[in-house]
Scaffold this active site. Structure first.
Site, PDB file in Angstrom:
ATOM      1  N   GLU A 134       0.923  -7.010 -10.291  1.00 50.53           N
ATOM      2  CA  GLU A 134       0.968  -6.118  -9.128  1.00 50.53           C
ATOM      3  C   GLU A 134       2.299  -6.209  -8.402  1.00 50.53           C
ATOM      4  O   GLU A 134       2.649  -7.274  -7.875  1.00 50.53           O
ATOM      5  CB  GLU A 134      -0.175  -6.522  -8.185  1.00 50.53           C
ATOM      6  CG  GLU A 134      -1.534  -6.678  -8.884  1.00 50.53           C
ATOM      7  CD  GLU A 134      -2.542  -7.467  -8.076  1.00 50.53           C
ATOM      8  OE1 GLU A 134      -3.389  -8.145  -8.682  1.00 50.53           O
ATOM      9  OE2 GLU A 134      -2.443  -7.438  -6.826  1.00 50.53           O
TER      10      GLU A 134
ATOM     11  N   HIS B 182      -1.973  -2.506  -7.115  1.00 53.64           N
ATOM     12  CA  HIS B 182      -2.841  -3.478  -7.787  1.00 53.64           C
ATOM     13  C   HIS B 182      -3.151  -3.016  -9.210  1.00 53.64           C
ATOM     14  O   HIS B 182      -4.292  -2.803  -9.601  1.00 53.64           O
ATOM     15  CB  HIS B 182      -4.122  -3.615  -6.963  1.00 53.64           C
ATOM     16  CG  HIS B 182      -4.928  -4.847  -7.230  1.00 53.64           C
ATOM     17  ND1 HIS B 182      -5.436  -5.147  -8.468  1.00 53.64           N
ATOM     18  CD2 HIS B 182      -5.308  -5.843  -6.405  1.00 53.64           C
ATOM     19  CE1 HIS B 182      -6.115  -6.273  -8.370  1.00 53.64           C
ATOM     20  NE2 HIS B 182      -6.047  -6.724  -7.148  1.00 53.64           N
TER      21      HIS B 182
ATOM     22  N   ARG C 180     -12.952   0.048  -9.533  1.00 54.44           N
ATOM     23  CA  ARG C 180     -12.499  -1.160 -10.222  1.00 54.44           C
ATOM     24  C   ARG C 180     -11.634  -0.813 -11.437  1.00 54.44           C
ATOM     25  O   ARG C 180     -12.144  -0.627 -12.544  1.00 54.44           O
ATOM     26  CB  ARG C 180     -13.705  -1.972 -10.659  1.00 54.44           C
ATOM     27  CG  ARG C 180     -13.420  -3.239 -11.441  1.00 54.44           C
ATOM     28  CD  ARG C 180     -12.725  -4.296 -10.647  1.00 54.44           C
ATOM     29  NE  ARG C 180     -13.601  -4.778  -9.570  1.00 54.44           N
ATOM     30  CZ  ARG C 180     -13.144  -5.526  -8.570  1.00 54.44           C
ATOM     31  NH1 ARG C 180     -11.858  -5.849  -8.496  1.00 54.44           N
ATOM     32  NH2 ARG C 180     -13.969  -5.920  -7.625  1.00 54.44           N
TER      33      ARG C 180
ATOM     34  N   ASP D  16      -4.647 -16.500 -10.372  1.00 54.94           N
ATOM     35  CA  ASP D  16      -4.537 -15.659  -9.180  1.00 54.94           C
ATOM     36  C   ASP D  16      -3.326 -16.159  -8.394  1.00 54.94           C
ATOM     37  O   ASP D  16      -3.449 -16.991  -7.504  1.00 54.94           O
ATOM     38  CB  ASP D  16      -5.819 -15.763  -8.343  1.00 54.94           C
ATOM     39  CG  ASP D  16      -5.909 -14.687  -7.274  1.00 54.94           C
ATOM     40  OD1 ASP D  16      -6.991 -14.536  -6.684  1.00 54.94           O
ATOM     41  OD2 ASP D  16      -4.886 -14.016  -7.035  1.00 54.94           O
TER      42      ASP D  16
ATOM     43  N   GLN E 105     -10.690  -7.028   2.756  1.00 54.27           N
ATOM     44  CA  GLN E 105      -9.857  -7.406   1.603  1.00 54.27           C
ATOM     45  C   GLN E 105      -9.074  -6.191   1.109  1.00 54.27           C
ATOM     46  O   GLN E 105      -9.633  -5.119   0.874  1.00 54.27           O
ATOM     47  CB  GLN E 105     -10.786  -7.934   0.502  1.00 54.27           C
ATOM     48  CG  GLN E 105     -10.235  -7.930  -0.907  1.00 54.27           C
ATOM     49  CD  GLN E 105      -9.748  -9.300  -1.390  1.00 54.27           C
ATOM     50  OE1 GLN E 105      -9.420 -10.166  -0.581  1.00 54.27           O
ATOM     51  NE2 GLN E 105      -9.709  -9.448  -2.698  1.00 54.27           N
TER      52      GLN E 105
ATOM     53  N   ARG F 115      -7.452   2.043  -0.036  1.00 51.18           N
ATOM     54  CA  ARG F 115      -8.155   2.278  -1.305  1.00 51.18           C
ATOM     55  C   ARG F 115      -9.594   2.738  -1.100  1.00 51.18           C
ATOM     56  O   ARG F 115     -10.275   3.117  -2.064  1.00 51.18           O
ATOM     57  CB  ARG F 115      -8.142   1.006  -2.169  1.00 51.18           C
ATOM     58  CG  ARG F 115      -8.894  -0.167  -1.587  1.00 51.18           C
ATOM     59  CD  ARG F 115      -8.907  -1.345  -2.518  1.00 51.18           C
ATOM     60  NE  ARG F 115      -9.667  -2.452  -1.965  1.00 51.18           N
ATOM     61  CZ  ARG F 115     -10.107  -3.487  -2.683  1.00 51.18           C
ATOM     62  NH1 ARG F 115      -9.882  -3.544  -3.989  1.00 51.18           N
ATOM     63  NH2 ARG F 115     -10.781  -4.462  -2.098  1.00 51.18           N
TER      64      ARG F 115
HETATM   65  O1  TA6 Z   1      -4.796  -9.296  -6.531  1.00 51.77           O
HETATM   66  C1  TA6 Z   1      -5.568 -10.402  -6.817  1.00 51.77           C
HETATM   67  C2  TA6 Z   1      -6.753 -10.433  -5.885  1.00 51.77           C
HETATM   68  O2  TA6 Z   1      -6.333 -10.539  -4.575  1.00 51.77           O
HETATM   69  C3  TA6 Z   1      -7.719 -11.542  -6.300  1.00 51.77           C
HETATM   70  O3  TA6 Z   1      -7.772 -12.564  -5.348  1.00 51.77           O
HETATM   71  C4  TA6 Z   1      -9.048 -10.832  -6.482  1.00 51.77           C
HETATM   72  O4  TA6 Z   1      -9.829 -10.888  -5.377  1.00 51.77           O
HETATM   73  C5  TA6 Z   1      -8.594  -9.418  -6.814  1.00 51.77           C
HETATM   74  O5  TA6 Z   1      -7.504  -9.202  -5.995  1.00 51.77           O
HETATM   75  C6  TA6 Z   1      -9.629  -8.338  -6.722  1.00 51.77           C
HETATM   76  O6  TA6 Z   1      -9.949  -8.034  -5.420  1.00 51.77           O
HETATM   77  P1  TA6 Z   1     -11.122  -6.980  -5.108  1.00 51.77           P
HETATM   78  O7  TA6 Z   1     -11.173  -6.895  -3.612  1.00 51.77           O
HETATM   79  O8  TA6 Z   1     -10.676  -5.671  -5.737  1.00 51.77           O
HETATM   80  O9  TA6 Z   1     -12.358  -7.492  -5.734  1.00 51.77           O
END
Ligand code: TA6
Length: 314
Positions: free
Chosen positions: A271, A167, A66, A212, A84, A89
């Site tokens: 980002e 990111h 993080r 966001d 996601q 990563r």
């Molecule tokens: O880049 C923004 C985002 O897509 C948000 O929607 C939020 O979820 C963030 O990324 C963090 O994502 P993560 O999967 O690292 O918790």
């Protein structure tokens, strides 16, 4: 293993994970973990940390770290079938034994080349063969440059599509004092409203609640002004038309186990990304996406700052 020198050191980091430390003579440094191919630190000549890394960040693969600069590939967000932000990563990268020559960074003594290829396991969830070469470099002036080269190495004649983001978590003094310039009047997709499309207002962006947003077709330069620290981050990007701006604010902060409840006050993600129009690569084709971030001292007088007056060089 590439040999160590004053500019590049291979060592163990948190939980014994392999990392590389880059140092430049003026005192700037950066740290890159092979896990995730992730930059986790960028410090200036005064040893001040410029990137945000949560005090609750977990350094235990496959959990993403993080903070710093996670790489979202081959999928940004949850827009498609993969987890996601894709899998890059959450994977262990290796040091590239045979990096391609890189014109723009030829002068960077403090640089490391990493490589990620698809695993057989991965082919089950994303049936495409690729090579992802990542170069992380510090310029003599301390600018942090990331260059990604992604090649379709498939022999099945099939193209593949992907979305992408660096990111980046910037460290800021106080989010309520931060302004982002360069995204005014642009269209964006609001991730808090089912990606509904809106047009941004004409002034610099400021922050007073969760944000966001995916800004579309942005300029190649974006400024992040931290008034309190009299510091401006300049983000330059190439091959990455979009830009995502994210701050979880208080509620989402509390909901994230690897993020401190109050830490949203001291970070902002801006980002460099390619989200709206995925990239398609035919076999043996290569895509390049580059981000450079630098710090420029900002002479700030509220409401009057014109990004063109910030010493954008080149
Ligand atoms: O880049 C923004 C985002 O897509 C948000 O929607 C939020 O979820 C963030 O990324 C963090 O994502 P993560 O999967 O690292 O918790």
């Amino acid at each position: 293993m590439a040999s160590d020198n004053v500019f590049v050191e291979h060592c163990k980091g948190i939980n014994g994970l392999d990392k590389v430390i880059l140092r430049e003579t003026r005192g700037y440094s950066a740290e890159v973990y092979l896990f995730g191919g992730q930059v986790t630190s960028w410090k200036n000549e005064h040893r001040e940390e410029l990137l945000f890394l949560s005090t609750k960040a977990i350094f235990q693969p496959p959990k993403a770290i993080r903070g710093g600069i996670p790489i979202c590939f081959p999928q940004f967000g949850n827009m498609d079938s993969l987890e996601q932000h894709g899998f890059a990563r959450n994977r262990l990268w290796s040091v590239d034994p045979d990096p391609p020559p890189c014109s723009s960074h030829a002068s960077s003594r403090a640089s490391v080349d990493l490589i990620l290829r698809n695993s057989e396991e991965e082919l089950k969830i994303w049936p495409h063969r690729f090579e992802f070469r990542l170069r992380v470099a510090l310029s003599p002036a301390g600018d942090l440059m990331l260059t990604s080269r992604i090649r379709n190495t498939g022999t099945d004649g099939k193209p593949f599509r992907f979305t992408f983001a660096y990111h980046t978590y910037f460290s800021v003094s106080d989010i309520s004092e931060v302004r982002v310039e360069g995204l005014e009047t642009l269209d964006y997709l609001d991730n808090l409203q089912n990606r509904k499309r809106f047009t941004e207002q004409g002034d610099a962006i400021t922050f007073e609640s969760e944000v966001d947003k995916i800004y579309l077709s942005t300029p190649t330069k974006i400024a992040i002004l931290d008034h309190e620290r009299k510091r401006t981050f300049e983000l330059r990007k190439d091959g990455l038309p979009d830009a995502v701006v994210w701050n979880p604010w208080d509620k989402k902060a509390k909901a994230m186990a690897d993020f401190g409840d109050e830490e949203y006050k001291h970070m902002l993600c801006v980002e460099a990304a390619c989200v709206e129009n995925p990239i398609t690569l035919k076999p043996s084709e290569e895509w390049r996406g580059r981000q450079e971030i630098l710090v420029v001292p900002s002479s700030y007088c509220s409401g009057h700052l014109d990004p063109r007056r910030v010493t954008f060089t080149g």
